[in-house]
Design a protein around this motif. Structure first.
Motif, PDB file in Angstrom:
ATOM      1  N   VAL A 219      -2.632  11.405   5.692  1.00  0.00           N
ATOM      2  CA  VAL A 219      -1.945  12.600   6.197  1.00  0.00           C
ATOM      3  C   VAL A 219      -1.879  12.565   7.724  1.00  0.00           C
ATOM      4  CG1 VAL A 219      -2.107  15.105   6.425  1.00  0.00           C
ATOM      5  CG2 VAL A 219      -2.496  14.031   4.193  1.00  0.00           C
ATOM      6  N   ARG A 220      -2.983  12.201   8.355  1.00  0.00           N
ATOM      7  CA  ARG A 220      -3.019  12.164   9.815  1.00  0.00           C
ATOM      8  C   ARG A 220      -2.036  11.117  10.352  1.00  0.00           C
ATOM      9  NH1 ARG A 220      -7.937  10.727  10.361  1.00  0.00           N
ATOM     10  NH2 ARG A 220      -8.763  12.837  10.100  1.00  0.00           N
ATOM     11  N   TRP A 221      -1.981   9.956   9.685  1.00  0.00           N
ATOM     12  CA  TRP A 221      -1.075   8.899  10.120  1.00  0.00           C
ATOM     13  C   TRP A 221       0.394   9.320   9.967  1.00  0.00           C
ATOM     14  CZ3 TRP A 221      -1.156   4.704  12.938  1.00  0.00           C
ATOM     15  CH2 TRP A 221      -0.105   3.806  12.867  1.00  0.00           C
ATOM     16  N   ILE A 222       0.721   9.963   8.852  1.00  0.00           N
ATOM     17  CA  ILE A 222       2.096  10.406   8.619  1.00  0.00           C
ATOM     18  C   ILE A 222       2.502  11.445   9.670  1.00  0.00           C
ATOM     19  CG2 ILE A 222       3.566  11.757   7.071  1.00  0.00           C
ATOM     20  CD1 ILE A 222       3.311   8.966   6.120  1.00  0.00           C
ATOM     21  N   ARG A 223       1.664  12.386   9.923  1.00  0.00           N
ATOM     22  CA  ARG A 223       2.006  13.424  10.900  1.00  0.00           C
ATOM     23  C   ARG A 223       2.171  12.843  12.301  1.00  0.00           C
ATOM     24  NH1 ARG A 223      -1.202  18.900  10.982  1.00  0.00           N
ATOM     25  NH2 ARG A 223       0.537  19.230  12.444  1.00  0.00           N
ATOM     26  N   GLY A 224       1.348  11.853  12.640  1.00  0.00           N
ATOM     27  CA  GLY A 224       1.474  11.234  13.947  1.00  0.00           C
ATOM     28  C   GLY A 224       2.776  10.458  14.109  1.00  0.00           C
ATOM     29  N   GLY A 225       3.256   9.887  13.028  1.00  0.00           N
ATOM     30  CA  GLY A 225       4.480   9.096  13.103  1.00  0.00           C
ATOM     31  C   GLY A 225       5.759   9.880  12.924  1.00  0.00           C
ATOM     32  N   TYR A 226       5.662  11.106  12.455  1.00  0.00           N
ATOM     33  CA  TYR A 226       6.850  11.923  12.186  1.00  0.00           C
ATOM     34  C   TYR A 226       6.768  13.270  12.916  1.00  0.00           C
ATOM     35  CZ  TYR A 226       7.995   8.625   8.433  1.00  0.00           C
ATOM     36  OH  TYR A 226       8.307   7.497   7.715  1.00  0.00           O
ATOM     37  N   LYS A 227       6.277  13.243  14.141  1.00  0.00           N
ATOM     38  CA  LYS A 227       6.112  14.488  14.899  1.00  0.00           C
ATOM     39  C   LYS A 227       7.425  15.230  15.101  1.00  0.00           C
ATOM     40  CE  LYS A 227       1.996  13.131  17.535  1.00  0.00           C
ATOM     41  NZ  LYS A 227       1.429  12.848  18.886  1.00  0.00           N
ATOM     42  N   HIS A 228       8.512  14.489  15.161  1.00  0.00           N
ATOM     43  CA  HIS A 228       9.807  15.133  15.406  1.00  0.00           C
ATOM     44  C   HIS A 228      10.185  16.106  14.302  1.00  0.00           C
ATOM     45  CE1 HIS A 228      10.524  11.497  13.057  1.00  0.00           C
ATOM     46  NE2 HIS A 228      11.648  12.021  12.612  1.00  0.00           N
ATOM     47  N   PHE A 229       9.704  15.861  13.087  1.00  0.00           N
ATOM     48  CA  PHE A 229      10.017  16.766  11.983  1.00  0.00           C
ATOM     49  C   PHE A 229       9.255  18.091  12.094  1.00  0.00           C
ATOM     50  CE2 PHE A 229      11.402  13.036   9.179  1.00  0.00           C
ATOM     51  CZ  PHE A 229      12.743  13.345   9.357  1.00  0.00           C
TER      52      PHE A 229
ATOM     53  N   GLY B 277       0.829  -1.204   0.000  1.00  0.00           N
ATOM     54  CA  GLY B 277       0.000   0.000   0.000  1.00  0.00           C
ATOM     55  C   GLY B 277       0.855   1.243   0.000  1.00  0.00           C
ATOM     56  N   LYS B 278       0.283   2.339  -0.399  1.00  0.00           N
ATOM     57  CA  LYS B 278       1.025   3.591  -0.494  1.00  0.00           C
ATOM     58  C   LYS B 278       1.458   4.081   0.890  1.00  0.00           C
ATOM     59  CE  LYS B 278      -1.488   5.019  -4.665  1.00  0.00           C
ATOM     60  NZ  LYS B 278      -2.449   5.997  -5.249  1.00  0.00           N
ATOM     61  N   THR B 279       2.430   4.971   0.882  1.00  0.00           N
ATOM     62  CA  THR B 279       2.923   5.549   2.126  1.00  0.00           C
ATOM     63  C   THR B 279       1.779   6.216   2.893  1.00  0.00           C
ATOM     64  OG1 THR B 279       5.064   5.964   1.104  1.00  0.00           O
ATOM     65  CG2 THR B 279       4.557   7.200   3.104  1.00  0.00           C
ATOM     66  N   GLY B 280       1.682   5.911   4.174  1.00  0.00           N
ATOM     67  CA  GLY B 280       0.622   6.482   5.005  1.00  0.00           C
ATOM     68  C   GLY B 280      -0.557   5.558   5.200  1.00  0.00           C
ATOM     69  N   CYS B 281      -0.522   4.356   4.605  1.00  0.00           N
ATOM     70  CA  CYS B 281      -1.628   3.406   4.772  1.00  0.00           C
ATOM     71  C   CYS B 281      -1.483   2.565   6.034  1.00  0.00           C
ATOM     72  CB  CYS B 281      -1.732   2.496   3.551  1.00  0.00           C
ATOM     73  SG  CYS B 281      -2.347   3.332   2.072  1.00  0.00           S
ATOM     74  N   ALA B 282      -0.511   2.850   6.859  1.00  0.00           N
ATOM     75  CA  ALA B 282      -0.320   2.176   8.153  1.00  0.00           C
ATOM     76  C   ALA B 282      -0.089   0.683   7.996  1.00  0.00           C
ATOM     77  CB  ALA B 282      -1.498   2.464   9.085  1.00  0.00           C
ATOM     78  N   LYS B 283       0.809   0.329   7.085  1.00  0.00           N
ATOM     79  CA  LYS B 283       1.122  -1.090   6.882  1.00  0.00           C
ATOM     80  C   LYS B 283       1.771  -1.703   8.125  1.00  0.00           C
ATOM     81  CE  LYS B 283       3.513   0.076   3.211  1.00  0.00           C
ATOM     82  NZ  LYS B 283       3.124   1.495   3.057  1.00  0.00           N
ATOM     83  N   GLY B 284       2.626  -0.937   8.776  1.00  0.00           N
ATOM     84  CA  GLY B 284       3.243  -1.434  10.004  1.00  0.00           C
ATOM     85  C   GLY B 284       2.227  -1.714  11.095  1.00  0.00           C
ATOM     86  N   LYS B 285       1.205  -0.887  11.156  1.00  0.00           N
ATOM     87  CA  LYS B 285       0.141  -1.101  12.141  1.00  0.00           C
ATOM     88  C   LYS B 285      -0.606  -2.394  11.838  1.00  0.00           C
ATOM     89  CE  LYS B 285      -3.704   1.240  14.387  1.00  0.00           C
ATOM     90  NZ  LYS B 285      -4.386   2.538  14.582  1.00  0.00           N
ATOM     91  N   MET B 286      -0.815  -2.680  10.557  1.00  0.00           N
ATOM     92  CA  MET B 286      -1.487  -3.929  10.201  1.00  0.00           C
ATOM     93  C   MET B 286      -0.642  -5.127  10.625  1.00  0.00           C
ATOM     94  SD  MET B 286      -4.150  -5.352   8.990  1.00  0.00           S
ATOM     95  CE  MET B 286      -5.024  -4.111   8.029  1.00  0.00           C
ATOM     96  N   LEU B 287       0.682  -5.047  10.456  1.00  0.00           N
ATOM     97  CA  LEU B 287       1.552  -6.133  10.902  1.00  0.00           C
ATOM     98  C   LEU B 287       1.446  -6.314  12.414  1.00  0.00           C
ATOM     99  CD1 LEU B 287       4.820  -5.613   8.801  1.00  0.00           C
ATOM    100  CD2 LEU B 287       2.927  -7.194   8.356  1.00  0.00           C
ATOM    101  N   ASP B 288       1.380  -5.215  13.150  1.00  0.00           N
ATOM    102  CA  ASP B 288       1.239  -5.305  14.606  1.00  0.00           C
ATOM    103  C   ASP B 288      -0.043  -6.021  14.996  1.00  0.00           C
ATOM    104  OD1 ASP B 288       3.625  -3.944  14.935  1.00  0.00           O
ATOM    105  OD2 ASP B 288       2.667  -1.994  15.276  1.00  0.00           O
ATOM    106  N   GLN B 289      -1.128  -5.712  14.300  1.00  0.00           N
ATOM    107  CA  GLN B 289      -2.413  -6.351  14.605  1.00  0.00           C
ATOM    108  C   GLN B 289      -2.377  -7.842  14.238  1.00  0.00           C
ATOM    109  OE1 GLN B 289      -5.015  -5.321  16.175  1.00  0.00           O
ATOM    110  NE2 GLN B 289      -4.674  -3.110  16.312  1.00  0.00           N
ATOM    111  N   LEU B 290      -1.746  -8.163  13.113  1.00  0.00           N
ATOM    112  CA  LEU B 290      -1.630  -9.565  12.716  1.00  0.00           C
ATOM    113  C   LEU B 290      -0.823 -10.362  13.745  1.00  0.00           C
ATOM    114  CD1 LEU B 290      -0.934  -8.991   8.920  1.00  0.00           C
ATOM    115  CD2 LEU B 290      -2.893 -10.245   9.847  1.00  0.00           C
TER     116      LEU B 290
END
Length: 491
Positions: free
Chosen positions: A370-380, A265-278
């Protein structure tokens, strides 16, 4: 005792002649002749250290170099030093002693036993589990060697630090092995005391300790012998890290034998989150980005990992540690990556298996991305704004100076939603499509999974559906149909 163990580095052996203990510069090779399958074995060249420890008593206070004095027969009925319980064994000249490493030879020489046994542990065996079987795993190589790669769960307990190892190595090559070993013995003796103070003063006698060095030689034996004499339960890896690494590589060569299901999936689709749930729901998951400490893009560095990635070797180790526990009859869920994650390469056979895997393609609305990207890259948006601007310069060749300047202006005016959406549309989405083509992944025939948002509940439900559909935990449908047919016929 710590001081005397350093003598093992000088390959000394100890013998008793005429009631005196003598030191000779000859090491016994009896241990080396033992078959590798033996579960226990005394380690070569450390008899001297044990003997020297015994010599601390007044009866054996006089220690000097061996000379060619005729051996004296021991008193009748004695098989060795009664204080050490030594019995008969065999020396380099054919004298008979027993496997315990102590006793009286046919010429009347007596040898002190080596003390408590040290177990051989083989990291390339399927049952090897350092975290489960050992309370502490000691890597006695230099800190730099440990940093490059190490057995999972091990702690760095160097008997020679980086500078000391380099110093001894230089003397070994440029002057003489004897001078190098003499210096090494002194340094090792000093460092063994530090190791005991820092790691073992609070440990109980039944503590299980595994020790290894580069190839199971002098460095690991020095610590293993001291710990065994103290009374700890000690294991040692013959062949050391070199053998361990060979086992890791051998396993990684079989990784194309697994079945893979890619979460793409495209960047921002929370693929890592899906792996965590799996993973939370019992699926077999390889989170390669977490193992590589990188999110796989120009902006993929994360301050949570000090903006650093592990070495390629330790990345391999992390994959080995996780995948060796997997059931090959079930699929591995993995994120659809390019072959490189930051500066690290996905192992060749793992990548080959991934390229043949089935694919689920996630899609979520742009607002959620957009919301997911901003939440994961707050340091920027806070502490690393200047670093963000610096990294954008790498996109000039592909996106052009004008577009990068526009992004810089959005950042300066803190128009974060606008910036994230624009960089997704004008860089990340096209970069993702190009990477998918290069990987050979068949996105056109992928299973599409449309999700309304990236909320926990949404992804938990989607993960359960993916497991039910793709995780082989029940007989294939055709088997069920045939059983039903048999029941109908029987009726």
């Amino acid at each position: 005792m710590i001081t005397t163990i350093a003598a093992s580095l000088l390959s000394l052996s100890c013998s008793k002649v005429g009631g005196r203990v003598r030191i000779s510069a000859r090491a016994s090779s009896r241990s080396a002749t033992r078959p590798p399958s033996a579960p226990f074995a005394f380690l070569p060249r450390v008899a001297a250290a044990a003997s020297l420890s015994a010599c601390a008593s007044p009866a054996f206070a006089r220690v000097s170099r061996v000379h060619r004095a005729p051996p004296l027969a021991p008193p009748a009925g004695r098989g060795g030093f009664s204080a050490m319980g030594a019995v008969s064994s065999k020396d380099d000249h054919g004298d008979s002693t027993d496997a315990n490493g102590g006793g009286r030879g046919s010429q009347g020489r007596e040898y002190v036993e080596m003390g408590p046994r040290i177990m051989k542990v083989f990291p390339d065996e399927p049952g090897f589990d350092p975290r489960r079987d050992w309370d502490i795993v000691c890597d006695v190589r230099s800190p730099a060697e440990w940093e490059d790669d190490h057995v999972p769960g091990s702690v760095s307990t160097p008997v020679l630090d980086n500078e000391e190892r380099a110093r001894v190595g230089t003397i070994y090559k440029q002057e003489s092995p004897f001078l190098a070993k003499k210096l090494g013995a002194s340094l090792v003796a000093k460092n063994l005391g530090k190791i005991l103070d820092e790691h073992f003063q609070d440990k109980e006698k039944d503590t299980r300790v595994l020790v290894y060095c580069w190839r199971g030689g002098e460095r690991s034996m020095s610590l293993a012998h001291v710990l065994s004499r103290v009374g700890f339960k000690v294991g040692l890896i013959p062949g050391g890290y070199k053998r361990y690494r060979a086992g890791v590589l051998e396993f990684l060569r079989t990784m194309d034998g697994f079945r893979y299901h890619l979460i793409a999936g495209k960047t921002g689709c929370a693929k890592g989150k899906m792996l965590d749930q799996l993973k939370a729901q019992g699926a077999q998951v390889l989170d390669l980005e977490a193992m590589a400490q990188h999110r796989g893009s120009v902006l993929g560095e994360d301050p949570a990992w000090d903006n650093r990635q592990p070495s390629q070797k330790f990345f391999d180790t992390r994959i080995w540690e996780q995948a060796r526990t997997f059931d090959r009859s079930r699929p591995i869920f993995v994120e659809g990556e390019s072959s490189m994650i930051g500066r690290l390469q996905i192992p060749k056979n793992t990548w080959a298996g991934m390229r043949k895997g089935s694919v689920t393609l996630l899609e979520v609305p742009m607002e959620s991305r957009v919301r997911w990207i901003r939440g994961g890259y707050k340091h920027f948006e806070t502490t690393d704004v200047s670093r963000l601007v610096e990294k954008l310069q790498k996109l000039v060749p592909k996106c052009g100076k004008k577009k990068v300047a526009e992004w810089e202006e959005m950042i300066a005016s803190e128009r974060w939603d606008e910036f994230v959406e624009d960089i997704l549309l004008n860089h990340y989405d096209s970069a993702y499509a190009d990477a998918a083509k290069r990987s050979g992944r068949d996105d056109e025939n992928a299973e599409f999974l449309m999700l309304p948002n990236t909320e926990d509940e949404t992804y938990a439900r989607a993960a359960a559906e993916l497991i039910a559909k793709h995780d082989v935990s029940a007989p294939p449908p055709i088997v069920v149909e045939r059983e039903a047919e048999k029941e109908e016929v029987a009726a």
